[in-house]
Design a protein around this motif. Structure first.
Motif, PDB file in Angstrom:
ATOM      1  N   VAL A  55       3.356   1.751 -17.879  1.00 31.79           N
ATOM      2  CA  VAL A  55       4.147   1.402 -19.056  1.00 31.79           C
ATOM      3  C   VAL A  55       3.229   1.119 -20.238  1.00 31.79           C
ATOM      4  CG1 VAL A  55       5.759  -0.262 -19.991  1.00 31.79           C
ATOM      5  CG2 VAL A  55       6.016   0.515 -17.672  1.00 31.79           C
ATOM      6  N   ASN A  56       2.114   0.408 -19.987  1.00 28.68           N
ATOM      7  CA  ASN A  56       1.195   0.074 -21.066  1.00 28.68           C
ATOM      8  C   ASN A  56      -0.097   0.863 -21.021  1.00 28.68           C
ATOM      9  OD1 ASN A  56       2.767  -1.900 -22.291  1.00 28.68           O
ATOM     10  ND2 ASN A  56       2.194  -3.388 -20.734  1.00 28.68           N
ATOM     11  N   SER A  57      -0.356   1.571 -19.940  1.00 28.58           N
ATOM     12  CA  SER A  57      -1.641   2.253 -19.814  1.00 28.58           C
ATOM     13  C   SER A  57      -1.404   3.748 -19.670  1.00 28.58           C
ATOM     14  CB  SER A  57      -2.400   1.705 -18.600  1.00 28.58           C
ATOM     15  OG  SER A  57      -1.584   1.787 -17.458  1.00 28.58           O
ATOM     16  N   THR A  58      -2.472   4.498 -19.416  1.00 27.79           N
ATOM     17  CA  THR A  58      -2.315   5.939 -19.273  1.00 27.79           C
ATOM     18  C   THR A  58      -1.918   6.286 -17.853  1.00 27.79           C
ATOM     19  OG1 THR A  58      -4.666   6.029 -18.840  1.00 27.79           O
ATOM     20  CG2 THR A  58      -3.946   6.533 -21.068  1.00 27.79           C
ATOM     21  N   ASN A  59      -1.441   7.514 -17.675  1.00 25.24           N
ATOM     22  CA  ASN A  59      -0.898   7.935 -16.400  1.00 25.24           C
ATOM     23  C   ASN A  59      -2.021   8.359 -15.452  1.00 25.24           C
ATOM     24  OD1 ASN A  59       0.513   8.974 -14.332  1.00 25.24           O
ATOM     25  ND2 ASN A  59       1.409  10.670 -15.467  1.00 25.24           N
ATOM     26  N   GLU A  60      -2.146   7.616 -14.361  1.00 22.65           N
ATOM     27  CA  GLU A  60      -3.072   8.037 -13.312  1.00 22.65           C
ATOM     28  C   GLU A  60      -2.300   8.084 -12.018  1.00 22.65           C
ATOM     29  OE1 GLU A  60      -6.756   5.859 -12.904  1.00 22.65           O
ATOM     30  OE2 GLU A  60      -6.482   5.214 -14.964  1.00 22.65           O
ATOM     31  N   GLN A  61      -2.896   8.719 -10.988  1.00 23.77           N
ATOM     32  CA  GLN A  61      -2.202   8.751  -9.719  1.00 23.77           C
ATOM     33  C   GLN A  61      -2.336   7.411  -9.008  1.00 23.77           C
ATOM     34  OE1 GLN A  61      -3.307  11.707  -6.892  1.00 23.77           O
ATOM     35  NE2 GLN A  61      -1.195  12.422  -6.753  1.00 23.77           N
ATOM     36  N   VAL A  62      -1.253   7.000  -8.351  1.00 25.87           N
ATOM     37  CA  VAL A  62      -1.271   5.780  -7.551  1.00 25.87           C
ATOM     38  C   VAL A  62      -1.429   6.192  -6.097  1.00 25.87           C
ATOM     39  CG1 VAL A  62      -0.003   3.734  -6.919  1.00 25.87           C
ATOM     40  CG2 VAL A  62       0.253   4.686  -9.172  1.00 25.87           C
ATOM     41  N   ILE A  63      -2.515   5.768  -5.457  1.00 22.08           N
ATOM     42  CA  ILE A  63      -2.790   6.204  -4.086  1.00 22.08           C
ATOM     43  C   ILE A  63      -2.784   4.994  -3.169  1.00 22.08           C
ATOM     44  CG2 ILE A  63      -4.409   7.415  -2.596  1.00 22.08           C
ATOM     45  CD1 ILE A  63      -5.457   8.796  -5.081  1.00 22.08           C
ATOM     46  N   TYR A  64      -2.167   5.189  -1.991  1.00 23.06           N
ATOM     47  CA  TYR A  64      -2.001   4.126  -1.003  1.00 23.06           C
ATOM     48  C   TYR A  64      -3.353   3.565  -0.567  1.00 23.06           C
ATOM     49  CZ  TYR A  64      -0.498   2.082   3.441  1.00 23.06           C
ATOM     50  OH  TYR A  64      -0.253   1.252   4.474  1.00 23.06           O
ATOM     51  N   LYS A  65      -3.544   2.256  -0.647  1.00 22.12           N
ATOM     52  CA  LYS A  65      -4.730   1.536  -0.202  1.00 22.12           C
ATOM     53  C   LYS A  65      -5.993   1.936  -0.964  1.00 22.12           C
ATOM     54  CE  LYS A  65      -3.426  -0.676   3.817  1.00 22.12           C
ATOM     55  NZ  LYS A  65      -3.615  -2.073   4.161  1.00 22.12           N
ATOM     56  N   GLU A  66      -5.853   2.709  -2.085  1.00 19.93           N
ATOM     57  CA  GLU A  66      -7.065   3.063  -2.828  1.00 19.93           C
ATOM     58  C   GLU A  66      -7.011   2.593  -4.275  1.00 19.93           C
ATOM     59  OE1 GLU A  66      -8.255   7.126  -2.616  1.00 19.93           O
ATOM     60  OE2 GLU A  66      -8.186   7.133  -0.433  1.00 19.93           O
ATOM     61  N   SER A  67      -5.870   2.797  -4.924  1.00 13.40           N
ATOM     62  CA  SER A  67      -5.802   2.453  -6.344  1.00 13.40           C
ATOM     63  C   SER A  67      -5.974   0.959  -6.537  1.00 13.40           C
ATOM     64  CB  SER A  67      -4.456   2.873  -6.905  1.00 13.40           C
ATOM     65  OG  SER A  67      -4.278   4.233  -6.736  1.00 13.40           O
ATOM     66  N   LYS A  68      -6.774   0.602  -7.545  1.00 16.46           N
ATOM     67  CA  LYS A  68      -7.006  -0.815  -7.819  1.00 16.46           C
ATOM     68  C   LYS A  68      -6.563  -1.139  -9.230  1.00 16.46           C
ATOM     69  CE  LYS A  68     -10.692  -2.109  -4.730  1.00 16.46           C
ATOM     70  NZ  LYS A  68     -12.093  -2.476  -4.605  1.00 16.46           N
ATOM     71  N   ASP A  69      -6.193  -2.420  -9.393  1.00 13.69           N
ATOM     72  CA  ASP A  69      -5.923  -2.971 -10.718  1.00 13.69           C
ATOM     73  C   ASP A  69      -4.894  -2.170 -11.509  1.00 13.69           C
ATOM     74  OD1 ASP A  69      -7.677  -4.959 -10.162  1.00 13.69           O
ATOM     75  OD2 ASP A  69      -9.375  -3.908 -11.051  1.00 13.69           O
ATOM     76  N   LYS A  70      -3.816  -1.763 -10.826  1.00  9.05           N
ATOM     77  CA  LYS A  70      -2.704  -1.169 -11.552  1.00  9.05           C
ATOM     78  C   LYS A  70      -1.917  -2.295 -12.215  1.00  9.05           C
ATOM     79  CE  LYS A  70      -3.155   3.154 -10.753  1.00  9.05           C
ATOM     80  NZ  LYS A  70      -3.328   4.077 -11.860  1.00  9.05           N
ATOM     81  N   GLU A  71      -0.967  -1.926 -13.094  1.00 12.75           N
ATOM     82  CA  GLU A  71      -0.200  -2.953 -13.817  1.00 12.75           C
ATOM     83  C   GLU A  71       0.507  -3.904 -12.874  1.00 12.75           C
ATOM     84  OE1 GLU A  71       1.269  -0.694 -17.796  1.00 12.75           O
ATOM     85  OE2 GLU A  71       2.624  -1.009 -16.139  1.00 12.75           O
ATOM     86  N   SER A  72       1.187  -3.314 -11.898  1.00 14.89           N
ATOM     87  CA  SER A  72       1.943  -4.128 -10.954  1.00 14.89           C
ATOM     88  C   SER A  72       1.612  -3.583  -9.584  1.00 14.89           C
ATOM     89  CB  SER A  72       3.422  -4.005 -11.257  1.00 14.89           C
ATOM     90  OG  SER A  72       4.139  -4.400 -10.139  1.00 14.89           O
ATOM     91  N   GLY A  73       0.893  -4.374  -8.784  1.00 16.29           N
ATOM     92  CA  GLY A  73       0.290  -3.795  -7.606  1.00 16.29           C
ATOM     93  C   GLY A  73       1.180  -3.612  -6.416  1.00 16.29           C
ATOM     94  N   SER A  74       2.491  -3.897  -6.526  1.00 14.56           N
ATOM     95  CA  SER A  74       3.286  -3.878  -5.308  1.00 14.56           C
ATOM     96  C   SER A  74       3.662  -2.453  -4.941  1.00 14.56           C
ATOM     97  CB  SER A  74       4.536  -4.718  -5.484  1.00 14.56           C
ATOM     98  OG  SER A  74       5.364  -4.131  -6.414  1.00 14.56           O
ATOM     99  N   THR A 216      -4.353  -7.730  -9.800  1.00 12.58           N
ATOM    100  CA  THR A 216      -3.327  -7.102  -8.970  1.00 12.58           C
ATOM    101  C   THR A 216      -3.870  -6.544  -7.667  1.00 12.58           C
ATOM    102  OG1 THR A 216      -3.581  -5.126 -10.268  1.00 12.58           O
ATOM    103  CG2 THR A 216      -1.778  -6.561 -10.822  1.00 12.58           C
ATOM    104  N   GLY A 217      -5.193  -6.337  -7.559  1.00 12.83           N
ATOM    105  CA  GLY A 217      -5.764  -5.980  -6.269  1.00 12.83           C
ATOM    106  C   GLY A 217      -5.458  -4.560  -5.834  1.00 12.83           C
ATOM    107  N   THR A 218      -5.873  -4.237  -4.602  1.00  9.33           N
ATOM    108  CA  THR A 218      -5.629  -2.907  -4.062  1.00  9.33           C
ATOM    109  C   THR A 218      -4.178  -2.786  -3.640  1.00  9.33           C
ATOM    110  OG1 THR A 218      -7.851  -2.991  -3.195  1.00  9.33           O
ATOM    111  CG2 THR A 218      -6.459  -1.229  -2.400  1.00  9.33           C
ATOM    112  N   ILE A 219      -3.591  -1.635  -3.940  1.00  7.93           N
ATOM    113  CA  ILE A 219      -2.162  -1.460  -3.652  1.00  7.93           C
ATOM    114  C   ILE A 219      -1.940  -1.460  -2.138  1.00  7.93           C
ATOM    115  CG2 ILE A 219      -1.955   1.046  -3.495  1.00  7.93           C
ATOM    116  CD1 ILE A 219       0.249   0.681  -5.614  1.00  7.93           C
ATOM    117  N   ALA A 220      -0.806  -2.043  -1.705  1.00  6.22           N
ATOM    118  CA  ALA A 220      -0.360  -2.074  -0.313  1.00  6.22           C
ATOM    119  C   ALA A 220      -1.149  -3.021   0.567  1.00  6.22           C
ATOM    120  CB  ALA A 220      -0.345  -0.698   0.336  1.00  6.22           C
ATOM    121  N   ASN A 221      -2.028  -3.877   0.000  1.00  7.95           N
ATOM    122  CA  ASN A 221      -2.559  -4.982   0.807  1.00  7.95           C
ATOM    123  C   ASN A 221      -1.579  -6.144   0.752  1.00  7.95           C
ATOM    124  OD1 ASN A 221      -4.816  -3.735   1.606  1.00  7.95           O
ATOM    125  ND2 ASN A 221      -6.175  -4.730   0.141  1.00  7.95           N
TER     126      ASN A 221
END
Lengths: 253, 121, 79
Positions: A55-74, A216-221
């Motif tokens: 919503v506030n940043s540029t579009n990147e891919q969100v990958i399970y257990k790899e992407s870090k520091d996304k806007e909302s990590g859930s 927000t940490g790594t996604i899916a932790n």
């Protein structure tokens, strides 16, 4: 066929035609079509921004257990909408719930404090002993649903309802069992105040109400998502206590 | 036939459920039945809202170990989030209304709206 | 699959009508709970597991319980 039924039939037929013609409109360019089931245009809806977490940043891919520091990590996108992007809506919803529970207490207030005189004439053996086993399991299941709400289906509303059902069974099982209303009030007030103060701290630290001010940490932790799990736990406590309170009030009316 | 069902069963079914609930609210005389009609309308509206966000061949909007990034074809999560809150509000308001019904019964000793002064029409 | 959920929707509508025309209030309350249960299945087919869980826990469990408590408090009067 009296007058009232004829009037009702005319009303629902008119309303049905009115709703149906809204579905039959063929959309012009830029309008949203209601008549094509299963072809929702997600790409051009706001939902795509929430799915990409951009919503506030540029579009990147969100990958399970790899992407870090996304806007909302859930990992559960519905949770990130309920507890982060549209948390103000949820605050309003919890307020409505609180007002309904308070209004019910005010309506059913009884000076005599009548004891719960519900259905059972005498305590049933199977109900009483079955619920002794079932009660801790239901509390455990409800807590699991609340705590894992940002990773798997479920969340505060569902888990709160499961915990309230456990207390409903407990109240059904014996006449002597009474809930301490002061403890319920303390839990409810603490949960509500901490929800609002998390929002106010976001206003102080980041400049807008209910912003995600933690890492927000790594996604899916399990420990990810910043404030999302904390807010979800407070909402879960509040929903559980308020639904329990509603059932308790109705039973003692 | 199958095409028609696939396209219209969710929309038509939920609109029909709303209309059935409205018919019950208008014609029934017992207060508890009127509230059953209201809860039917509630369910119908929720099904209609969620079905507006459905995508054919879509999957639930949760990132898991098999569905491991966001290039999959998710269904719309926003109606789901709104309906989630709507269900909880629905049960709270229902309980408030039923509390009023209990008080009405204590005062008038009946639930028939044609016998309660002020609710007759 | 299409036939399955069309049949479920038909069953939901029949239970909705039955909830309004039953004479005994207990029967109509249980029918209304059945409408909620089938709606939970439909939410699952619409790929909304969160909403399905909420509808199953709240619509089917808690609302039915609240209706039955009210019915008991009013001693089952009415038509």
């Amino acid at each position: 066929m009296n007058f009232r039924k004829i009037l009702a039939l005319i009303t629902i037929i008119l309303l049905g035609i009115f709703i149906l013609q809204a579905f039959l409109i063929i959309p012009e360019k830029g309008e949203i079509a209601l008549n094509n089931f299963g072809k929702a245009d997600i790409e051009n809806r706001t939902a795509q921004l929430y799915i990409d977490k951009s919503v506030n940043s540029t579009n990147e891919q969100v990958i399970y257990k790899e992407s870090k520091d996304k806007e909302s990590g859930s990992a559960n996108i519905v949770t990130s909408i309920v507890a982060n992007y549209r948390a103000l809506d949820t605050l309003g919803e919890v307020t409505v719930l609180f007002l309904a529970a308070t209004g019910l207490s005010a309506i059913l207030y009884n000076k005599k404090h009548a004891k719960s005189n519900f259905i059972l004439k005498e305590d049933s053996f199977i109900l009483k002993n079955g619920i002794k086993i079932l009660f801790p399991l239901l509390i455990l299941a409800g807590s699991y649903i609340i705590i894992y709400g940002h990773l798997s289906p479920g969340g505060s509303f569902q888990g709160g309802a499961v915990i309230a059902t456990a207390f409903l069974l407990k109240l059904l099982s014996s006449k002597e069992y009474e809930l301490d209303e002061n403890i319920l009030k303390i839990i409810e007030v603490t949960a509500g105040v901490s929800f609002v103060s998390i929002g106010l701290y976001g206003l102080y630290a980041e400049g807008s109400f209910l912003t995600n001010f933690l890492e927000t940490g790594t996604i899916a932790n399990l420990f990810s998502g910043g404030i999302v799990p904390i807010i979800y736990i407070t909402i879960g406590l509040k929903v559980a206590v308020e639904l329990t309170n509603i059932i308790n009030d109705l039973m003692k009316a | 036939m199958i095409d028609f069902l696939e396209k219209w069963s969710f929309f038509g079914g939920s609109v029909l459920l709303i209309l059935i609930g409205l018919y019950g609210v208008i014609t029934r005389k017992n207060l508890i039945k009127i509230f059953i009609g209201l809860s039917l309308m509630d369910t119908g509206i929720n099904v209609l809202l969620v079905s507006l966000g459905y995508v054919e061949g879509g999957i639930a909007p949760i990132i898991t170990s098999t569905i491991n990034n966001n290039s999959y074809n998710f269904v719309d999560p926003i109606p789901q989030a709104l309906v989630l809150t709507s269900i909880v509000i629905g049960v709270a308001v229902l309980a408030l209304g039923l509390g009023v019904i209990i008080k009405i019964y204590e005062k008038y000793n009946t639930l028939d709206i044609s016998e309660i002064r002020g609710l007759r029409w | 699959m299409t036939l399955l959920y069309s049949l479920l929707i038909l069953l939901m509508l029949i239970s909705g009508i039955a909830a309004l025309i039953f004479d005994k209030l207990v029967n109509s309350i249980i029918s209304a709970g059945m409408v909620s249960l089938i709606a939970a299945f439909l939410f699952y087919f619409l790929r909304a597991p969160d909403v399905a869980m909420a509808e199953a826990a709240i619509g089917t469990g808690l609302s039915t319980a609240i209706f039955i408590i009210t019915l008991y408090k009013t001693e089952g009067r009415g038509n």
